[in-house]
Design a protein around this motif. Structure first.
Motif, PDB file in Angstrom:
ATOM      1  N   ASP A 184       0.827  -1.206   0.000  1.00 26.14           N
ATOM      2  CA  ASP A 184       0.000   0.000   0.000  1.00 26.14           C
ATOM      3  C   ASP A 184       0.864   1.260   0.000  1.00 26.14           C
ATOM      4  O   ASP A 184       1.903   1.319   0.675  1.00 26.14           O
ATOM      5  N   LEU A 185       0.420   2.263  -0.747  1.00 29.47           N
ATOM      6  CA  LEU A 185       1.103   3.552  -0.795  1.00 29.47           C
ATOM      7  C   LEU A 185       0.137   4.664  -0.401  1.00 29.47           C
ATOM      8  O   LEU A 185      -1.056   4.594  -0.688  1.00 29.47           O
ATOM      9  N   GLN A 186       0.668   5.693   0.235  1.00 25.85           N
ATOM     10  CA  GLN A 186      -0.067   6.925   0.504  1.00 25.85           C
ATOM     11  C   GLN A 186       0.697   8.079  -0.125  1.00 25.85           C
ATOM     12  O   GLN A 186       1.914   8.199   0.058  1.00 25.85           O
ATOM     13  N   TYR A 187       0.013   8.920  -0.861  1.00 21.97           N
ATOM     14  CA  TYR A 187       0.637  10.095  -1.467  1.00 21.97           C
ATOM     15  C   TYR A 187      -0.458  11.128  -1.679  1.00 21.97           C
ATOM     16  O   TYR A 187      -1.652  10.855  -1.476  1.00 21.97           O
ATOM     17  N   ILE A 188      -0.076  12.320  -2.117  1.00 24.26           N
ATOM     18  CA  ILE A 188      -1.046  13.327  -2.508  1.00 24.26           C
ATOM     19  C   ILE A 188      -0.609  13.922  -3.839  1.00 24.26           C
ATOM     20  O   ILE A 188       0.562  14.268  -4.012  1.00 24.26           O
ATOM     21  N   ASP A 189      -1.523  13.962  -4.789  1.00 22.67           N
ATOM     22  CA  ASP A 189      -1.272  14.688  -6.030  1.00 22.67           C
ATOM     23  C   ASP A 189      -1.247  16.175  -5.672  1.00 22.67           C
ATOM     24  O   ASP A 189      -2.118  16.666  -4.943  1.00 22.67           O
ATOM     25  N   ALA A 190      -0.252  16.897  -6.156  1.00 21.51           N
ATOM     26  CA  ALA A 190      -0.111  18.316  -5.801  1.00 21.51           C
ATOM     27  C   ALA A 190      -1.374  19.102  -6.116  1.00 21.51           C
ATOM     28  O   ALA A 190      -1.726  20.056  -5.411  1.00 21.51           O
ATOM     29  N   ARG A 191      -2.081  18.704  -7.146  1.00 22.18           N
ATOM     30  CA  ARG A 191      -3.310  19.401  -7.518  1.00 22.18           C
ATOM     31  C   ARG A 191      -4.435  19.123  -6.528  1.00 22.18           C
ATOM     32  O   ARG A 191      -5.254  20.013  -6.246  1.00 22.18           O
ATOM     33  N   ASP A 192      -4.476  17.913  -5.953  1.00 20.54           N
ATOM     34  CA  ASP A 192      -5.475  17.617  -4.930  1.00 20.54           C
ATOM     35  C   ASP A 192      -5.153  18.362  -3.645  1.00 20.54           C
ATOM     36  O   ASP A 192      -6.061  18.792  -2.919  1.00 20.54           O
TER      37      ASP A 192
END
Length: 327
Positions: A184-192
């Motif tokens: 599993d990965l957690q990240y955030i798209d800069a646009r989100d």
């Protein structure tokens, strides 16, 4: 709304600026002049590292300021103090690195934090971000919004993590794929991140928020397989257990970007509690959209992504990959 963006020409700052412009906000970008700001902004020049670097901000009023500063917290302190009486809300893009290490899996915003000061100058990344938080709180109190991001990817990335995988997979052939595939990965798209932060400004939110995708949003397998599909390459992903990779001295996160084997650091970066942010409206686009848009952006650049000068290049040397693939 009137937004002051400290930065605004690269990656997260760029995403925030573009989103604000799309909403019809009046945007002022304060930057050093190394890159062209987006069209439609008012540009102010200054260097926060210089003695008189904030002179261009001595006049003007804004509804909110967004600050992505990473280095000396004293720079955040000076900007926040200068703007406290003329800006409604201070949004500081911080990091989940502010939690005392090792943060356990599932840690929420009330977890223990590293020791830091808003007056610090030369400190490590975690102390820099926590010091920046304290600087924003000192000047703005509950009008300070602390965006504790994790891994940030998407178009305009100038760290090189997702761009490295896209470029490597686009070359084709056997590709060392660090397992397990269902990691599993957690990240955030800069646009989100930008959408959520500006929504939060409109709603008058303050305080700390962990801002990454919910756990289970994607996996290492889905991410790399999407890279294969989006690039249209003939790459063959060779899934490899962590043990031989680590035994070869390969560094997770830097030589194999994004990937971390399960353990303390994995729990710290990929097992955060984002209940508070989701309750406050966080929505994360599918990984396929992030990967496809990042690839399209790379193609517009001719395939060569920008690189922050204060961050090392990432990626695995071809000869190291070849050796591991041979077993």
């Amino acid at each position: 709304m009137r937004l002051l963006m400290l930065g605004g020409t690269e990656f997260v700052g760029r995403a925030v600026t573009e989103e604000a412009l799309a909403r019809g906000w009046e945007v002022t970008v304060f930057h050093r002049g190394r890159h062209e700001p987006p069209r439609g902004v008012t540009a102010l020049r200054g260097d926060r590292g210089a003695a008189d670097g904030l002179a261009a901000l001595e006049q003007g009023e804004w509804d909110a300021v967004v600050d992505t500063w990473t280095n000396a917290p004293s720079a955040v302190r000076d900007a926040a103090r200068l703007l406290a009486d003329r800006v409604g809300r201070y949004v500081y893009v911080s990091s989940r690195s502010v939690y005392a290490f090792p943060p356990p899996a599932g840690l929420a915003e009330d977890g223990p934090l590293v020791e830091a000061s808003p007056d610090d100058d030369e400190v490590d990344y975690a102390q820099a971000k926590r010091g920046g938080e304290l600087a924003a709180i000192e000047a703005f109190g509950d009008r300070a919004l602390l965006v504790r991001a994790g891994l940030i990817i998407g178009p305009w990335e100038n760290i090189g993590r997702l761009p490295w995988w896209l470029r490597r997979i686009a070359r084709g052939g056997p590709v060392l794929a660090p397992g397990p595939r269902d990691l599993d990965l957690q990240y955030i798209d800069a646009r989100d991140l930008a959408v959520w932060a500006l929504d939060a400004v409109e709603r008058g939110l303050g305080g700390p928020y962990n801002l990454v995708s919910p756990r289970g949003h994607t996996t290492m397998g889905e991410l790399l397989e999407t890279c294969v599909r989006v690039t249209g390459s003939d790459a063959e992903l060779r899934w490899t257990d962590p043990e031989p990779i680590l035994a070869a001295g390969v560094q997770p996160w830097t030589e194999l970007p994004i990937w971390l084997p399960r353990g303390e650091l994995y729990d710290a970066l990929y097992q955060g509690d984002v209940t508070k942010a989701v309750s406050a409206g966080l929505r994360c686009r599918p990984v396929a959209e992030t990967v496809a848009d990042t690839w399209a952006w790379l193609q517009e650049l001719g395939g060569e992504p920008p690189q922050r000068p204060d961050r090392p290049s990432v990626g695995l040397a071809p000869e190291t990959e070849a050796k591991l693939l041979r077993g």
